[in-house]
Design an enzyme around this catalytic site. Structure first.
Site: not given
Length: 530
Positions: A333, A337, A454
């Site tokens: 987590a 965000g 990402c």
């Protein structure tokens, strides 16, 4: 981006100009030649008291150095010496120094511009000084890189860039280093910026190495991007153009984007000059500036968050209608965000969220991220790789926003390109695999799992998808993530070749390069196949 603009940028790169803030080139002296003479005539030591002692001394009086330059150097040094994160450290230093908006903007440009282009600046420094960059004391290198950015990429008076760099060297390094810094930077001012670009690029051997200098990306990252674009269906005849676009996008600061947390505030209530995101139904684009000055952000009802991250969270929450009583897990987590988006969406649908973050400091960030949400999620600090065994078939939806190389967020975190090496990828891939398998074990039959990174690196994206489907066989099926995102964005999102997974790109979507893959657990399974 329009094709005309993009092809113009590509042409600019092909002429040997490194990428950075567009429109700020060619500010060097018009006098050609003599690139290394001054540096060689200066004191050649380049060695100060050590990067760690210079970090300790960063609180000394700044003398005649402009506060923005001093703060930029402090952050650059902390990033190098202490693995600090510029996006976390810089705002706190700007606030502590009480800089006005102009100086805050200058500190931001100095910091991020230097970190972004340090690979190119290091090669210029090597040529100008006649010494390998690795031989220089760390803090002297920091000062020189900061000076290079001002001389080669900004409209800063060259005498001011040189003089204040020398003063910075005097404050943070040895007395002898000031002559070295003065000689190197004055040597750089004697050659036009465009000529430095040509000399730096021509000093490298091989296409990837030359592109690495021109675009200030490690060569291994460029090769990883090339493979990722091919895996996303980019045709061979367009691959070089798109790679060029991608590298340019990485070197262009991202626009500030916000999330209006569902149920806490509507997008049109955030105000402060914002406009709705074209991609995310909860997103906003905001003017450049301090986002904490926006009341909704200060209150926690809106958050700074890339549109790609918003879409990653929404892909899980809107893959199918929420059923009251569902239990969700955000397995990785921190910093919170995506957890905030999950919690806001879950609250509206009557679901419950558990957030897990094994690192205590990051778990604290998660708690702060969700503090404004009524009945915020419970935050665990447990090993995510074991939750599947401890909590078997307990969750209806699970987000695995896995630790990764971070190569998809280089426009927001430019220093990330210098933090990782190819040897780091194998360990990350192994951790990602163990987290995915733990999530599958913790998922209820019929439940939905979102795997997110990402990073566009094939090993962290499509390689993981192939691996999890191979290991779990008929127990897991892949959902059409592209269809889900197309629906969420109202058809505004641009995706690659038809595929169940979705890869976002900064040059194509103006988001971070998020990879998102959705799965449904069709049947229980005791363990993955080898």
């Amino acid at each position: 981006m329009s094709d005309d603009r993009n092809r113009g940028e590509r042409g600019r790169r092909s002429q040997g100009e490194p990428q950075g803030r567009s429109g700020r080139r060619g500010q060097g002296s018009s006098r050609a030649g003599g690139g290394s003479t001054g540096a060689h005539a200066a004191d050649r030591s380049g060695r100060g008291r050590g990067s760690e002692s210079s970090t300790a001394r960063s609180g000394e009086a700044a003398g005649h150095v402009q506060p923005a330059r001093r703060i930029a150097l402090e952050v650059i040094t902390a990033v190098r010496a202490d693995d600090a994160y510029a996006n976390l450290l810089l705002p706190s230093k700007i606030a502590a120094a009480r800089l006005d908006s102009a100086d805050a903007g200058l500190a931001t440009e100095l910091t991020y511009g230097t970190l972004r282009m340090r690979g190119y600046y290091d090669r210029v420094i090597e040529i100008a000084s006649g010494r390998p960059i690795a031989e220089l004391d760390g803090v002297v290198r920091d000062v020189l890189e900061l000076g290079c950015h001002q001389i080669l990429s900004m409209r800063v008076a060259q005498h001011a860039a040189v003089n204040e760099s020398v003063e910075l060297a005097r404050q943070v390094a040895s007395r002898s280093s000031t002559g070295f810094v003065n000689g190197v930077l004055r040597a750089i001012t004697r050659t036009p910026a465009a000529e430095w670009a040509t000399r730096a690029i021509e000093s490298a051997e091989g296409v990837d190495e030359q592109l690495a200098i021109a675009a200030s990306h490690p060569a291994w990252v460029i090769r990883a991007f090339r493979r990722a674009l091919a895996a996303d269906g980019v045709p061979a005849d367009d691959a070089a153009f798109q790679l060029d676009e991608l590298l340019d996008a990485d070197n262009t600061p991202a626009r500030l984007s916000l999330t209006a947390l569902p149920g806490l505030i509507d997008r049109d209530e955030v105000g402060e000059g914002t406009e709705p995101s074209p991609l995310s139904p909860i997103g906003l684009l905001a003017p450049t500036g301090d986002p904490s000055s926006i009341a909704a952000v200060h209150e926690g009802r809106a958050r700074v968050q890339d549109e790609g991250s918003q879409l990653a969270a929404l892909a899980l929450t809107r893959a199918r209608p929420i059923v009251a009583g569902e239990r969700w897990l955000d397995l990785c987590a921190g910093p919170g965000g995506k957890t905030a988006v999950l919690a806001a969406e879950a609250r509206l649908g009557g679901a419950e969220v558990v957030a897990n973050e094994p690192i205590a400091a990051r778990a604290g960030l998660v708690r702060r991220a969700v503090a404004a949400i009524p009945d915020p999620p419970v935050v665990w600090e447990r090993d995510g790789t074991s939750i599947g065994d401890d909590e078997p078939e307990s969750f209806d939806r699970i987000l695995v926003d896995a630790p990764c190389t971070g190569l998809g967020a280089l426009r927001r975190r430019p220093e990330a390109r210098w933090r990782k090496s190819p040897s780091d990828v194998a360990d990350l891939v192994d951790l990602q695999q163990r987290l995915i398998d733990s999530a599958v074990r913790a998922l209820k039959p019929g439940g939905v799992l979102a795997y997110v990174t990402c990073s566009p690196h094939v090993g962290e994206t499509r390689g993981q998808v192939q691996g999890v489907l191979r290991r779990w066989g008929d127990a897991l099926e892949q959902l059409d993530t592209q269809a889900v995102l197309t629906d969420i964005s109202g058809g505004a999102i641009a995706l690659g070749a038809p595929d169940a997974a979705a890869q976002l790109w900064p040059h194509r979507n103006n988001t971070d390069a998020m990879f998102i893959a959705l799965f449904r657990k069709s049947a229980p399974a005791p363990a993955p196949a080898e």
